[in-house]
Design a protein around this motif. Structure first.
Motif, PDB file in Angstrom:
ATOM      1  N   ALA A   1       0.847  -1.198   0.000  1.00  0.00           N
ATOM      2  CA  ALA A   1       0.000   0.000   0.000  1.00  0.00           C
ATOM      3  C   ALA A   1       0.883   1.250   0.000  1.00  0.00           C
ATOM      4  CB  ALA A   1      -0.903  -0.028   1.227  1.00  0.00           C
ATOM      5  N   GLY A   2       0.240   2.411   0.100  1.00  0.00           N
ATOM      6  CA  GLY A   2       0.989   3.673   0.099  1.00  0.00           C
ATOM      7  C   GLY A   2       1.127   4.257   1.495  1.00  0.00           C
ATOM      8  N   GLY A   3       1.562   5.512   1.563  1.00  0.00           N
ATOM      9  CA  GLY A   3       1.677   6.216   2.844  1.00  0.00           C
ATOM     10  C   GLY A   3       3.111   6.370   3.314  1.00  0.00           C
ATOM     11  N   THR A   4       3.295   7.163   4.358  1.00  0.00           N
ATOM     12  CA  THR A   4       4.651   7.466   4.846  1.00  0.00           C
ATOM     13  C   THR A   4       5.306   6.259   5.534  1.00  0.00           C
ATOM     14  OG1 THR A   4       3.796   8.324   6.938  1.00  0.00           O
ATOM     15  CG2 THR A   4       4.137   9.934   5.192  1.00  0.00           C
ATOM     16  N   THR A   5       4.502   5.405   6.155  1.00  0.00           N
ATOM     17  CA  THR A   5       5.076   4.233   6.832  1.00  0.00           C
ATOM     18  C   THR A   5       5.673   3.280   5.800  1.00  0.00           C
ATOM     19  OG1 THR A   5       3.252   4.461   8.403  1.00  0.00           O
ATOM     20  CG2 THR A   5       4.602   2.482   8.602  1.00  0.00           C
ATOM     21  N   LEU A   6       4.906   3.034   4.739  1.00  0.00           N
ATOM     22  CA  LEU A   6       5.389   2.145   3.679  1.00  0.00           C
ATOM     23  C   LEU A   6       6.545   2.782   2.916  1.00  0.00           C
ATOM     24  CD1 LEU A   6       4.177  -0.731   2.970  1.00  0.00           C
ATOM     25  CD2 LEU A   6       2.804   0.621   4.503  1.00  0.00           C
TER      26      LEU A   6
ATOM     27  N   GLY B   1      -5.891   9.503  -4.693  1.00  0.00           N
ATOM     28  CA  GLY B   1      -5.922  10.963  -4.561  1.00  0.00           C
ATOM     29  C   GLY B   1      -4.782  11.509  -3.719  1.00  0.00           C
ATOM     30  N   GLU B   2      -3.740  10.706  -3.539  1.00  0.00           N
ATOM     31  CA  GLU B   2      -2.615  11.129  -2.703  1.00  0.00           C
ATOM     32  C   GLU B   2      -1.520  11.774  -3.531  1.00  0.00           C
ATOM     33  OE1 GLU B   2      -1.779  10.324   0.715  1.00  0.00           O
ATOM     34  OE2 GLU B   2      -2.484   8.282   1.020  1.00  0.00           O
ATOM     35  N   ASN B   3      -0.699  12.527  -2.901  1.00  0.00           N
ATOM     36  CA  ASN B   3       0.549  13.019  -3.454  1.00  0.00           C
ATOM     37  C   ASN B   3       1.320  11.822  -4.042  1.00  0.00           C
ATOM     38  OD1 ASN B   3       3.471  13.249  -3.138  1.00  0.00           O
ATOM     39  ND2 ASN B   3       3.038  15.216  -2.147  1.00  0.00           N
TER      40      ASN B   3
ATOM     41  N   HIS C   1       0.584  -3.280   4.492  1.00  0.00           N
ATOM     42  CA  HIS C   1      -0.181  -2.031   4.428  1.00  0.00           C
ATOM     43  C   HIS C   1      -0.135  -1.304   5.757  1.00  0.00           C
ATOM     44  CE1 HIS C   1      -3.982  -2.995   6.731  1.00  0.00           C
ATOM     45  NE2 HIS C   1      -3.269  -4.079   6.852  1.00  0.00           N
ATOM     46  N   SER C   2      -0.643  -0.083   5.744  1.00  0.00           N
ATOM     47  CA  SER C   2      -0.772   0.640   6.995  1.00  0.00           C
ATOM     48  C   SER C   2      -2.240   0.993   7.215  1.00  0.00           C
ATOM     49  CB  SER C   2       0.089   1.902   6.976  1.00  0.00           C
ATOM     50  OG  SER C   2       0.127   2.467   8.262  1.00  0.00           O
ATOM     51  N   VAL C   3      -2.517   1.588   8.334  1.00  0.00           N
ATOM     52  CA  VAL C   3      -3.870   2.021   8.676  1.00  0.00           C
ATOM     53  C   VAL C   3      -3.725   3.471   9.096  1.00  0.00           C
ATOM     54  CG1 VAL C   3      -5.785   1.718  10.306  1.00  0.00           C
ATOM     55  CG2 VAL C   3      -4.516  -0.281   9.512  1.00  0.00           C
ATOM     56  N   GLY C   4      -4.672   4.301   8.713  1.00  0.00           N
ATOM     57  CA  GLY C   4      -4.600   5.699   9.123  1.00  0.00           C
ATOM     58  C   GLY C   4      -5.864   6.126   9.842  1.00  0.00           C
ATOM     59  N   ASP C   5      -5.756   7.251  10.513  1.00  0.00           N
ATOM     60  CA  ASP C   5      -6.927   7.861  11.127  1.00  0.00           C
ATOM     61  C   ASP C   5      -7.806   8.403   9.988  1.00  0.00           C
ATOM     62  OD1 ASP C   5      -8.361   9.540  13.249  1.00  0.00           O
ATOM     63  OD2 ASP C   5      -7.557  11.057  11.899  1.00  0.00           O
TER      64      ASP C   5
ATOM     65  N   GLU D   1      -8.948   4.221   8.266  1.00  0.00           N
ATOM     66  CA  GLU D   1      -8.898   4.061   6.807  1.00  0.00           C
ATOM     67  C   GLU D   1      -7.771   3.120   6.455  1.00  0.00           C
ATOM     68  OE1 GLU D   1      -7.836   4.460   2.690  1.00  0.00           O
ATOM     69  OE2 GLU D   1      -6.556   4.661   4.437  1.00  0.00           O
ATOM     70  N   SER D   2      -8.045   2.219   5.501  1.00  0.00           N
ATOM     71  CA  SER D   2      -6.987   1.391   4.928  1.00  0.00           C
ATOM     72  C   SER D   2      -7.436   0.896   3.567  1.00  0.00           C
ATOM     73  CB  SER D   2      -6.672   0.205   5.838  1.00  0.00           C
ATOM     74  OG  SER D   2      -5.428  -0.335   5.430  1.00  0.00           O
ATOM     75  N   PHE D   3      -6.526   0.779   2.613  1.00  0.00           N
ATOM     76  CA  PHE D   3      -6.820   0.326   1.248  1.00  0.00           C
ATOM     77  C   PHE D   3      -7.915   1.147   0.568  1.00  0.00           C
ATOM     78  CE2 PHE D   3      -5.817  -3.736   3.575  1.00  0.00           C
ATOM     79  CZ  PHE D   3      -4.632  -4.063   2.935  1.00  0.00           C
ATOM     80  N   GLY D   4      -8.157   2.372   1.029  1.00  0.00           N
ATOM     81  CA  GLY D   4      -9.241   3.156   0.432  1.00  0.00           C
ATOM     82  C   GLY D   4     -10.605   2.879   1.045  1.00  0.00           C
TER      83      GLY D   4
ATOM     84  N   SER E   1      -1.625   8.432  17.984  1.00  0.00           N
ATOM     85  CA  SER E   1      -2.779   8.998  17.269  1.00  0.00           C
ATOM     86  C   SER E   1      -3.498   7.964  16.390  1.00  0.00           C
ATOM     87  CB  SER E   1      -2.329  10.166  16.390  1.00  0.00           C
ATOM     88  OG  SER E   1      -1.448   9.689  15.386  1.00  0.00           O
ATOM     89  N   LYS E   2      -2.855   6.822  16.146  1.00  0.00           N
ATOM     90  CA  LYS E   2      -3.508   5.799  15.322  1.00  0.00           C
ATOM     91  C   LYS E   2      -4.185   4.703  16.151  1.00  0.00           C
ATOM     92  CE  LYS E   2      -0.873   5.992  10.978  1.00  0.00           C
ATOM     93  NZ  LYS E   2      -0.227   5.162   9.949  1.00  0.00           N
ATOM     94  N   ALA E   3      -4.145   4.821  17.480  1.00  0.00           N
ATOM     95  CA  ALA E   3      -4.634   3.736  18.337  1.00  0.00           C
ATOM     96  C   ALA E   3      -6.069   3.322  17.983  1.00  0.00           C
ATOM     97  CB  ALA E   3      -4.538   4.129  19.806  1.00  0.00           C
TER      98      ALA E   3
END
Ligand code: F6P
Length: 255
Positions: free
Chosen positions: A63-68, A94-96, A154-158, A184-187, A224-226
């Motif tokens: 998946a995407g994101g800063t963690t990955l 829709g991400e950078n 993958h990661s999970v976000g708030d 949120e995860s995988f859209g 913050s992701k708890a």
């Protein structure tokens, strides 16, 4: 949070395994919310899991994101990764571009000296264009790979953070609030009980594709992701959760 010693972290791992019904949890020290090096620690744990699990011809969806993105920087060539093919889990969300799964997939494969395939499907498509594009044999073949990989990372976000990062308008933010989206995860967006409440329109891995055949690794840290981690694990406990003390202590305090 205070820096726990190793036995403190093992206790946190055991606590989370039990309360979130996850087969295995790894808790690294620190809190990635304020300490960027913590994502590197989580990435190191993920790389060693990849090396132990992956074999020739395995397909890994990322998946995407800063963690990955940190994972992509942390991997290096290894014989067990050389003949692995990395694919993006989903098309654009829709991400950078730096945070899109395509970019991370290519970066990861290059650092690992491994193979990769990319998914070239634009973000904003009419239903008609979407239907015909996904019927293209080349895209179908790739989608088949993406939808039955050996491993998914993958990661999970708030929910609010992710919607804002994707430039959601007021109406969308309001809708997410109304349906109590917290993760949120995988859209996909989830409420606190782990129900899917919204979905971004994009091709690639569908949550229903995740089954026994896939080893799902969730990398998500920071206090913050708890709530988001709890919600996602309520939907479907992963095979391995790699998190940090900041998130682990906050999760423990709220369940
Ligand atoms: O947008 C891709 C994505 O993997 C999301 O599904 C997830 O919520 C988010 O990135 C996590 O991003 P970060 O690692 O930057 O917190």
């Amino acid at each position: 949070p205070s820096m726990q010693n190793i036995s403190g972290r093992s206790q946190l791992e055991a606590d989370l395994q039990q309360s979130l019904h996850i087969s295995r949890v790894i808790v690294t020290s620190g809190d990635s919310d304020g300490q960027p090096w913590v994502k590197k620690e989580m990435s190191r744990a993920c790389v060693s899991e990849m090396i132990q699990t992956l074999r020739t011809d395995d397909v890994v969806a990322v998946a995407g994101g800063t963690t990955l993105a940190t994972l992509a920087e942390s991997v290096s060539p290894h014989p067990n990764l050389q003949h692995v093919t990395f694919v993006p889990a989903r098309g654009g969300l829709g991400e950078n571009v730096d945070l899109q799964s395509n970019t991370i997939c290519a970066a990861l494969a290059r650092s690992a000296n491994a193979q990769y395939r990319l998914l070239h499907v634009p973000d904003q498509l009419s239903d008609l264009a979407y239907e015909s594009l996904t019927q293209e044999p080349g895209i179908q073949e790739l989608l088949n790979l993406i939808r039955s990989p050996r491993m998914v990372i993958h990661s999970v976000g708030d929910a609010h953070t992710m919607a804002t990062r994707r430039n959601a308008d007021e109406k969308k933010l309001e809708r997410l609030k109304t349906c109590n989206a917290v993760a949120e995860s995988f859209g996909y967006y989830f409420d606190g009980n782990g129900n899917v409440v919204q979905k971004e329109k994009t091709v690639g891995l569908q949550l229903d594709d995740l089954g026994e055949g896939q080893k799902v690794i969730t990398m998500a840290g920071g206090a913050s992701k708890a709530e988001a981690i709890i919600a996602y694990m309520t939907y479907r406990p992963s095979d391995l959760l790699i998190t940090d003390e900041g998130a682990a202590e906050a999760i423990k305090a709220s369940i």
